[in-house]
Design a protein around this motif. Structure first.
Motif, mmCIF file in Angstrom:
data_model
loop_
_atom_site.group_PDB
_atom_site.id
_atom_site.type_symbol
_atom_site.label_atom_id
_atom_site.label_comp_id
_atom_site.label_asym_id
_atom_site.label_seq_id
_atom_site.Cartn_x
_atom_site.Cartn_y
_atom_site.Cartn_z
ATOM 1 N N ASP A 187 0.806 -1.228 0.000
ATOM 2 C CA ASP A 187 0.000 0.000 0.000
ATOM 3 C C ASP A 187 0.833 1.270 0.000
ATOM 4 O O ASP A 187 0.321 2.348 -0.294
ATOM 5 N N ASN A 188 2.112 1.155 0.327
ATOM 6 C CA ASN A 188 2.967 2.345 0.393
ATOM 7 C C ASN A 188 3.706 2.631 -0.909
ATOM 8 O O ASN A 188 4.543 3.522 -0.957
ATOM 9 N N TYR A 189 3.444 1.862 -1.944
ATOM 10 C CA TYR A 189 3.978 2.190 -3.262
ATOM 11 C C TYR A 189 3.082 3.258 -3.883
ATOM 12 O O TYR A 189 1.865 3.171 -3.814
ATOM 13 N N GLY A 190 3.686 4.256 -4.493
ATOM 14 C CA GLY A 190 2.924 5.339 -5.103
ATOM 15 C C GLY A 190 2.495 6.334 -4.042
ATOM 16 O O GLY A 190 2.064 5.951 -2.970
ATOM 17 N N GLY A 191 2.665 7.590 -4.351
ATOM 18 C CA GLY A 191 2.317 8.627 -3.384
ATOM 19 C C GLY A 191 1.169 9.475 -3.872
ATOM 20 O O GLY A 191 0.562 9.209 -4.913
ATOM 21 N N GLU A 192 0.868 10.497 -3.116
ATOM 22 C CA GLU A 192 -0.196 11.422 -3.492
ATOM 23 C C GLU A 192 0.178 12.232 -4.725
ATOM 24 O O GLU A 192 -0.639 12.446 -5.606
ATOM 25 N N TYR A 193 1.414 12.695 -4.771
ATOM 26 C CA TYR A 193 1.821 13.617 -5.827
ATOM 27 C C TYR A 193 2.921 13.073 -6.728
ATOM 28 O O TYR A 193 3.405 13.770 -7.599
ATOM 29 N N HIS A 194 3.368 11.846 -6.482
ATOM 30 C CA HIS A 194 4.431 11.258 -7.289
ATOM 31 C C HIS A 194 4.282 9.749 -7.295
ATOM 32 O O HIS A 194 3.673 9.169 -6.407
ATOM 33 N N CYS A 195 4.842 9.116 -8.299
ATOM 34 C CA CYS A 195 4.788 7.661 -8.415
ATOM 35 C C CYS A 195 6.119 7.071 -7.969
ATOM 36 O O CYS A 195 6.910 6.578 -8.773
ATOM 37 N N TRP A 196 6.386 7.135 -6.700
ATOM 38 C CA TRP A 196 7.618 6.611 -6.116
ATOM 39 C C TRP A 196 7.298 6.098 -4.730
ATOM 40 O O TRP A 196 6.157 6.159 -4.280
ATOM 41 N N LEU A 197 8.285 5.606 -4.029
ATOM 42 C CA LEU A 197 8.074 5.070 -2.694
ATOM 43 C C LEU A 197 7.716 6.195 -1.725
ATOM 44 O O LEU A 197 8.216 7.305 -1.849
ATOM 45 N N ARG A 198 6.882 5.876 -0.778
ATOM 46 C CA ARG A 198 6.596 6.848 0.281
ATOM 47 C C ARG A 198 7.745 6.802 1.269
ATOM 48 O O ARG A 198 7.991 5.802 1.917
ATOM 49 N N MET A 199 8.460 7.903 1.359
ATOM 50 C CA MET A 199 9.697 7.949 2.137
ATOM 51 C C MET A 199 9.466 8.044 3.637
ATOM 52 O O MET A 199 10.413 7.973 4.400
ATOM 53 N N ASP A 200 8.239 8.192 4.071
ATOM 54 C CA ASP A 200 7.954 8.271 5.497
ATOM 55 C C ASP A 200 7.400 6.951 6.046
ATOM 56 O O ASP A 200 6.783 6.923 7.090
ATOM 57 N N THR A 201 7.635 5.859 5.324
ATOM 58 C CA THR A 201 7.144 4.537 5.722
ATOM 59 C C THR A 201 8.308 3.563 5.811
ATOM 60 O O THR A 201 9.409 3.841 5.323
#
Length: 154
Positions: free
Chosen positions: A106-120
């Motif tokens: 679920d932490n793949y892909g972010g709100e504003y970018h298609c990358w890893l969520r760096m706060d997880t």
């Protein structure tokens, strides 16, 4: 005066025009499009993570190949064949990504970018394999550079 309304996701939306908007027949299509974009972003994020990890795995395999030739671990052609190198590089990267996906899909892909969520914790799934690969690569390159071995007989 700004009036508020709820959009498709349920969050408040501010409108300069008065009144709360009634749900329209376009909302299910809008939700479906949003879901498709989120899924596409997640797939792109997984592929970027896979290829990024594969680059570092192949760099380590290249260092291992160089060490095996310079230090005379094998007589010729390196430790692995071309097919073994390819399968090992892509396969090890796939194993690492599948392991990360098992726990942090679920932490793949972010709100504003298609990358890893760096706060997880998924961040560790990126850094640990890359740092380990870089350390092994530097160790093998240093060992190959310091190699003063006699050639193998035969």
């Amino acid at each position: 005066m700004l009036n508020t309304r709820r959009d498709v996701s349920g969050s408040l939306d501010y409108s300069p025009v008065g009144g709360v908007r009634e749900p329209s027949e376009k909302e299910p299509a809008r939700r479906e499009r949003s879901y498709l974009l989120q899924t596409l972003c997640r797939v792109i994020s997984i592929l970027i993570h896979y290829f990024f990890t594969a680059c570092f795995i192949f760099m380590t395999l290249e260092a291992l190949h160089m060490y095996s030739l310079v230090a005379y671990v094998v007589k010729k052609d390196g430790m692995f064949t071309r097919v073994q190198n390819t399968v090992l590089g892509w396969g090890l990267a796939a194993f690492i990504i599948m392991f990360c996906m098992c726990f942090e899909y679920d932490n793949y892909g972010g709100e504003y970018h298609c990358w890893l969520r760096m706060d997880t914790p998924l961040l560790y799934g990126q850094y640990i394999p890359v740092v380990g690969s870089v350390i092994m690569t530097f160790t093998l390159i240093e060992a190959a550079g310091a190699a003063d071995y006699k050639p193998l007989k035969g």
